[in-house]
Design a protein around this motif. Structure first.
Motif, PDB file in Angstrom:
ATOM      1  N   ALA A 571       0.836  -1.203   0.000  1.00 48.52           N
ATOM      2  CA  ALA A 571       0.000   0.000   0.000  1.00 48.52           C
ATOM      3  C   ALA A 571       0.872   1.256   0.000  1.00 48.52           C
ATOM      4  N   GLU A 572       0.254   2.400  -0.326  1.00 52.53           N
ATOM      5  CA  GLU A 572       0.983   3.664  -0.318  1.00 52.53           C
ATOM      6  C   GLU A 572       1.406   4.012   1.104  1.00 52.53           C
ATOM      7  N   THR A 573       2.444   4.813   1.213  1.00 56.54           N
ATOM      8  CA  THR A 573       3.027   5.136   2.518  1.00 56.54           C
ATOM      9  C   THR A 573       2.015   5.815   3.427  1.00 56.54           C
ATOM     10  N   TYR A 574       1.229   6.739   2.877  1.00 53.68           N
ATOM     11  CA  TYR A 574       0.284   7.471   3.733  1.00 53.68           C
ATOM     12  C   TYR A 574      -0.801   6.542   4.275  1.00 53.68           C
ATOM     13  N   VAL A 575      -1.175   5.518   3.485  1.00 53.08           N
ATOM     14  CA  VAL A 575      -2.164   4.545   3.954  1.00 53.08           C
ATOM     15  C   VAL A 575      -1.588   3.718   5.098  1.00 53.08           C
ATOM     16  N   VAL A 576      -0.343   3.269   4.927  1.00 53.65           N
ATOM     17  CA  VAL A 576       0.314   2.461   5.959  1.00 53.65           C
ATOM     18  C   VAL A 576       0.459   3.252   7.247  1.00 53.65           C
ATOM     19  N   ASN A 577       0.920   4.499   7.142  1.00 50.64           N
ATOM     20  CA  ASN A 577       1.111   5.318   8.343  1.00 50.64           C
ATOM     21  C   ASN A 577      -0.207   5.574   9.057  1.00 50.64           C
ATOM     22  N   ASP A 578      -1.255   5.789   8.288  1.00 47.18           N
ATOM     23  CA  ASP A 578      -2.565   6.032   8.905  1.00 47.18           C
ATOM     24  C   ASP A 578      -3.044   4.798   9.669  1.00 47.18           C
ATOM     25  N   VAL A 579      -2.869   3.630   9.077  1.00 50.79           N
ATOM     26  CA  VAL A 579      -3.271   2.387   9.746  1.00 50.79           C
ATOM     27  C   VAL A 579      -2.467   2.179  11.025  1.00 50.79           C
ATOM     28  N   ILE A 580      -1.151   2.359  10.941  1.00 50.76           N
ATOM     29  CA  ILE A 580      -0.285   2.145  12.101  1.00 50.76           C
ATOM     30  C   ILE A 580      -0.625   3.119  13.231  1.00 50.76           C
ATOM     31  N   ASP A 581      -0.859   4.364  12.891  1.00 50.35           N
ATOM     32  CA  ASP A 581      -1.185   5.360  13.926  1.00 50.35           C
ATOM     33  C   ASP A 581      -2.467   4.990  14.660  1.00 50.35           C
ATOM     34  N   LYS A 582      -3.464   4.540  13.913  1.00 52.84           N
ATOM     35  CA  LYS A 582      -4.734   4.178  14.537  1.00 52.84           C
ATOM     36  C   LYS A 582      -4.591   2.934  15.414  1.00 52.84           C
ATOM     37  N   LEU A 583      -3.809   1.970  14.950  1.00 54.07           N
ATOM     38  CA  LEU A 583      -3.607   0.758  15.742  1.00 54.07           C
ATOM     39  C   LEU A 583      -2.813   1.058  17.017  1.00 54.07           C
ATOM     40  N   CYS A 584      -1.829   1.926  16.907  1.00 49.93           N
ATOM     41  CA  CYS A 584      -1.065   2.291  18.100  1.00 49.93           C
ATOM     42  C   CYS A 584      -1.942   3.025  19.112  1.00 49.93           C
TER      43      CYS A 584
END
Length: 1003
Positions: A571-584
């Protein structure tokens, strides 16, 4: 020698023939006509019309009538010329008349075969039959070369002659085995006849289309004559298709001798359906045609399956292809027809579904039989994509509504589960009968194995790039059905253990790969995610991934996490970062000291998921997560999240070099500070903090972080001795749980630091371990159990120390007793860990008297299938196998015992999943009930007390059965089959009683 004749002489010759009643004389005179040179078209027509009158329609009584008719056909054949154009009417009339007569004569001949029959007569008739077929074929050939659409008389005659010729061809092929003398010639001529009949109808349809197109272009109304011609053509095409279907069905049952007929008939059907729709919009009975082809395919599959089920030797590729090539031929024609008439085909979508399910189910059954491996590969190569095309032709059609497409998907992926109640095996003895047991009148009445549906869904997802967006949306809504099926105890073992052949690559370079059903399913889901990401279905795919992020069943959770990991990779970087931030953020919200040591807590499950996702991401993703959890410094929340992540496999090697160095320095310094200032009183004075967080962090990070020997010195052994002293001093103290956790972590650290085994404090540690685990009070048994895993790891490292093998040495005795304790453990997991630790120790120790480490009642000494007597020789035998890796699974196919173990595991997981889902549903129900009750009046409705009491009795009985099943499982192996049957029905009974209890508790 031929001579030209005048019209007057021709008339006298015809009259002479009419005047003679003697057959032989008539034959001579008719034969003489063939020697005349007649050039005028009208004279030729006159002769042939006369020949029609010479034909005797009554039943043949002897060979002379066959001789007469043979002479008539031979003379007519001589005068048949393509240049006659409109003069073909008498030839076609004669052909129709001859066909009707031959059909009757053939039936009479076949019926009287068992009786006295003149051999000469039969031989003569079969020759005549061949001549008539050849003559009719020549007539159609001439007509195709010079068609005349506007001749009404000719059109009537053409239709009649065509149908009678096809009827005669059909009857001849039906009896082909009884007319061996001319069978090969009959097949060749029949092939030619069918070819020209199809070509004739095709030309007429195109001519009718031109007539209609010209009328529309000139904006004029078609006259009655033109409309009549088109009706003639439509009827002819429709009836021809019906006859060709009958011929195709006969050819299918004729074995290899009628392959050419099979090919030309069904190709002709498709051609006429295509031309008829495009030109004249003829109302063909498409549904019946498809059903006929599907029936032929099913019968071919059934014959192959039944024949092979009796064999034990391997099926060759050539034999498999002979069985499956006809099936592919039928289905390819179905696909062509369905593409032409998608709406008509939708009316038989259940039969199409049934056929595809039979193919998938047969493939599964063949994969289960090792000698059918090659056959399953051929089936995959020939039929997998073809069976998918059955649905793609409908699912991709603009003529089929979205509702109809969803109906097809509902039919494909219903919630029906196939259960064989008469067998505990995943595959029953007569699996072939189960696959092909559908009633001919209600073809979809059979419940087929769910594995077949799973394979179809996987195949549909892999080919989703070729289907429309609304169908992708429908497929997405079937993912929930997939997870409902995966938890079933009959499906779970096969998903994990069974391998199936799959065809990958392009059409030019296909590659056949054997892979497990699980791997195939994962690959299909990933392919579907890629396709869905650019369509309207992505919203529902994303919702499905989120809804099942914490699915209670381990297999479904593994699939979901694999898909999330796939997204993290690509996935695109912004999608990955958004997912990780929400999971954290979610991780921080569930962080608590109580949850960090509970394996199945929300905190640990969230940490487990994040760790898996990070392992599939880039270094920046790992840095992002680590910075988030450590941003609070030494706060309790930060410590809890760090411990949870590291305990669930978060690898510090994934961090960037700079951050990894900082992390290592922080972990070691925190650890040194903690063990340096440790006091046993901290255990009871700091209950609200995560006591020992630096210890837990170091222990969890050791597998992924290179710690130097200088960073972990003898202070660790001193700390371990202090912890052991604290545990020994107060084994029943409330704080002892924390103490035991610290003990377990420290043992794990020491087991990874082999240099500590040579330090001076190791003897003291060993003696204290003996004092804790061997001479402890009985009340501490249950609490100490949790430390035995780490103790086994610690004991494995004792091979690095020197010790005396004599009874008077306390350290040696302590080590022997500790190994005795571990090797006596009978829990399968601890047994495995103990024997693995002992193997590691035995491979490195300098001790020679290894028998001292093994107790007489070691768990591995028992053979429960033969009794409870321990046998030392059995221990050594099993231990040798373990060390030599002889128990490794070498076969591709799982054995019955392995499938049964997986089945039991599936039942346990299913019950656990249902309980978890019931808890969620119960919580939701209570919330909904509370809201409803707030809006109700004070008057409440209650179920009668007798019902509540009855439900309580049912629940008590359920618990008693559960306890009985647990005891029963320990009984002798001969009763396990009956035990498993009880377990299957118990699972269903538990669902019903739980539901009743929920209803009875509602006020």
């Amino acid at each position: 020698m031929e001579r030209e004749i005048s019209r007057a002489e021709l008339l006298r010759s015809i009259e002479a023939i009419k005047s003679y009643d003697v057959v032989e004389t008539r034959v001579q005179l008719i034969t003489g006509l063939g020697e005349l040179e007649i050039r005028e078209r009208s004279d030729i027509a006159f002769v042939v019309e006369s020949l029609v009158t010479f034909w005797e329609d009554y039943t043949c009584l002897d060979v002379t009538q066959c001789i007469l008719h043979k002479a008539i056909i031979q003379v007519a054949t001589k005068f048949l010329k393509p240049t006659l154009c409109g003069g073909l009417t008498p030839f076609l009339t004669l052909g129709a008349q001859a066909s009707v007569w031959c059909k009757k004569h053939l039936q009479m001949t076949i019926m009287s075969m068992e009786e006295s029959q003149e051999e000469e007569h039969c031989k003569m008739f079969y020759g005549l039959l061949l001549d008539v077929l050849t003559f009719c074929s020549a007539s159609f050939t001439a007509l195709v070369q010079h068609p005349s659409l506007m001749d009404d008389t000719l059109m009537n005659v053409v239709e009649s002659s065509l149908l009678e010729q096809l009827n005669l061809t059909k009857d001849s092929l039906l009896e082909i085995e009884r007319i061996q003398s001319v069978s090969s010639e009959i097949v060749k001529v029949a092939h030619t006849v069918i070819n020209w009949v199809v070509k004739l109808c095709e030309d007429y349809c195109q001519s009718g289309n031109h007539l209609r197109a010209r009328s529309e272009k000139e904006q004029s109304t078609m006259d009655a004559e033109g409309a009549g011609d088109i009706n003639y053509v439509a009827n002819m095409a429709k009836h021809t298709v019906e006859k060709l279907c009958e011929l195709g069905t006969i050819a299918a049952s004729g074995g290899g001798t009628l392959v050419s007929i099979l090919n030309v008939t069904w190709k002709g059907v498709v051609t006429l359906l295509q031309i008829g729709k495009a030109a004249l919009e003829i109302n063909f009975n498409v549904a019946d045609i498809i059903l006929t082809l599907i029936s032929l395919a099913n019968e071919s599959l059934r014959c192959a399956a039944e024949n092979w089920s009796l064999l034990k030797e391997s099926i060759s590729q050539a034999e498999a292809r002979r069985s499956f090539v006809p099936v592919k031929f039928y289905l390819v024609n179905v696909v062509k027809i369905a593409s032409l008439y998608p709406c008509h085909s939708h009316s038989v979508h259940r039969q199409l579904t049934h056929c595809a399910l039979m193919i998938a189910s047969l493939k599964i059954q063949m994969c289960h039989e090792e000698h059918l491996n090659i056959a399953s590969e051929v089936l995959s190569e020939l039929l997998d994509q073809t069976s998918m095309n059955l649905f793609n032709s409908l699912l991709n059609s603009d003529e089929v509504s979205q509702e109809m497409k969803f109906e097809i998907l509902d039919c494909l992926f219903s919630e029906e589960i196939y259960i064989d109640e008469n067998s505990n095996n995943v595959y029953c003895t007569k699996a072939v009968d189960k696959i092909f047991s559908a009633n001919s009148k209600v073809m979809f009445g059979t419940r087929l194995p769910s594995l077949g549906r799973i394979l179809l869904l996987a195949c549909l997802m892999r080919s989703s790039r070729d289907i429309e967006g609304d169908v992708r949306l429908g497929i997405t809504r079937k993912l929930g059905w997939l997870f409902d099926v995966l938890v079933h105890e009959e499906v779970y073992p096969c998903i994990l253990s069974m391998s199936v052949p799959q065809l990958y690559g392009t059409k030019k370079t296909p590659e056949l790969v054997w892979e497990t059903v699980f791997a195939s399913l994962i690959h299909s889901l990933k392919s579907f995610m890629i396709v869905a990401s650019s369509s309207t279905a992505w919203g529902e795919v994303e919702a499905f991934l989120l809804d099942n992020f914490f699915h209670p069943h381990v297999l479904c959770w593994e699939i979901i996490m694999e898909l999330w990991c796939f997204m993290m990779r690509y996935a695109e970087t912004y999608v990955v970062n958004d997912v990780i931030d929400k999971l954290c953020s979610c991780l921080k919200s569930v962080a608590s000291v109580e949850a960090v040591f509970v394996d199945d807590s929300s905190l640990r499950r969230m940490a487990r998921s994040i760790s898996m996702l990070v392992s599939c991401g880039t270094t920046s993703v790992a840095d992002r997560v680590y910075k988030f959890v450590t941003s609070g410094g030494v706060s309790l929340s930060s410590s809890v999240m760090t411990v949870a992540l590291l305990a669930e496999g978060f690898s510090l090697n994934l961090l960037s070099d700079n951050l990894r160095g900082i992390a290592k320095q922080r972990i070691t310094s925190d650890y040194d500070e903690f063990i340096g200032g440790f006091s046993g009183t901290l255990i009871s004075t700091c209950p609200s903090r995560l006591l020992g967080a630096p210890l837990f962090v170091l222990c969890a990070s050791l597998p992924s972080l290179q710690i130097a020997e200088s960073d972990i010195d003898e202070k660790t052994l001193k700390f371990l001795a202090d912890i052991l002293q604290s545990c020994t001093r107060s084994p029943e103290n409330v704080a002892s749980d924390i103490c035991l956790k610290l003990l377990g972590q420290t043992l794990a650290i020491v087991s990874n630091m082999t240099h500590l085994y040579a330090c001076n404090g190791m003897d003291e540690v060993i003696m204290k371990l003996q004092n804790l685990f061997i001479t402890r009070p009985l009340a501490a048994d249950a609490k100490l159990y949790q430390c035995k895993v780490d103790l086994a790891l610690f004991m494995a490292g004792l091979g690095h120390i020197e010790m005396e093998e004599r009874d008077e040495f306390p350290k040696s005795c302590a080590i022997w007793e500790l190994y005795h304790m571990l090797l006596r453990e009978q829990h399968w997991a601890l047994t495995h860990l103990a024997i693995k630790a002992f193997g590691h120790f035995a491979a490195r120790t300098s001790c020679n008297q290894l028998w001292r480490f093994v107790p007489q009642n070691a768990a591995l000494s028992y053979d429960l299938s033969r009794g409870n007597d321990a046998n030392e020789e059995r221990f050594m035998s099993e231990f040798k196998k373990f060390l030599e890796k002889e128990v490794a699974l070498l076969k591709t196919f799982p054995c019955t015992e392995q499938l049964q173990m997986l089945r039991k595991e599936a039942l346990i997981l299913k019950v656990t999943t249902q309980k978890s889902q019931n808890i969620d549903m119960e919580a939701t129900r209570h919330e909904r009930t509370d809201v409803i009750c707030e809006n109700r009046s004070n008057k409440k409705r209650k179920v009668p007390d007798e019902i509540s009491k009855g439900v309580e009795l049912l629940q008590s009985g359920l618990k008693a059965i559960s306890d009985g099943l647990s005891l029963w499982e320990k009984a002798e192996a001969s009763s396990l089959e009956l035990h498993d049957k009880f377990l299957v029905h118990f699972s269903s009974l538990e669902d019903v009683i739980t539901h009743l209890a929920g209803l009875a508790s509602i006020d």
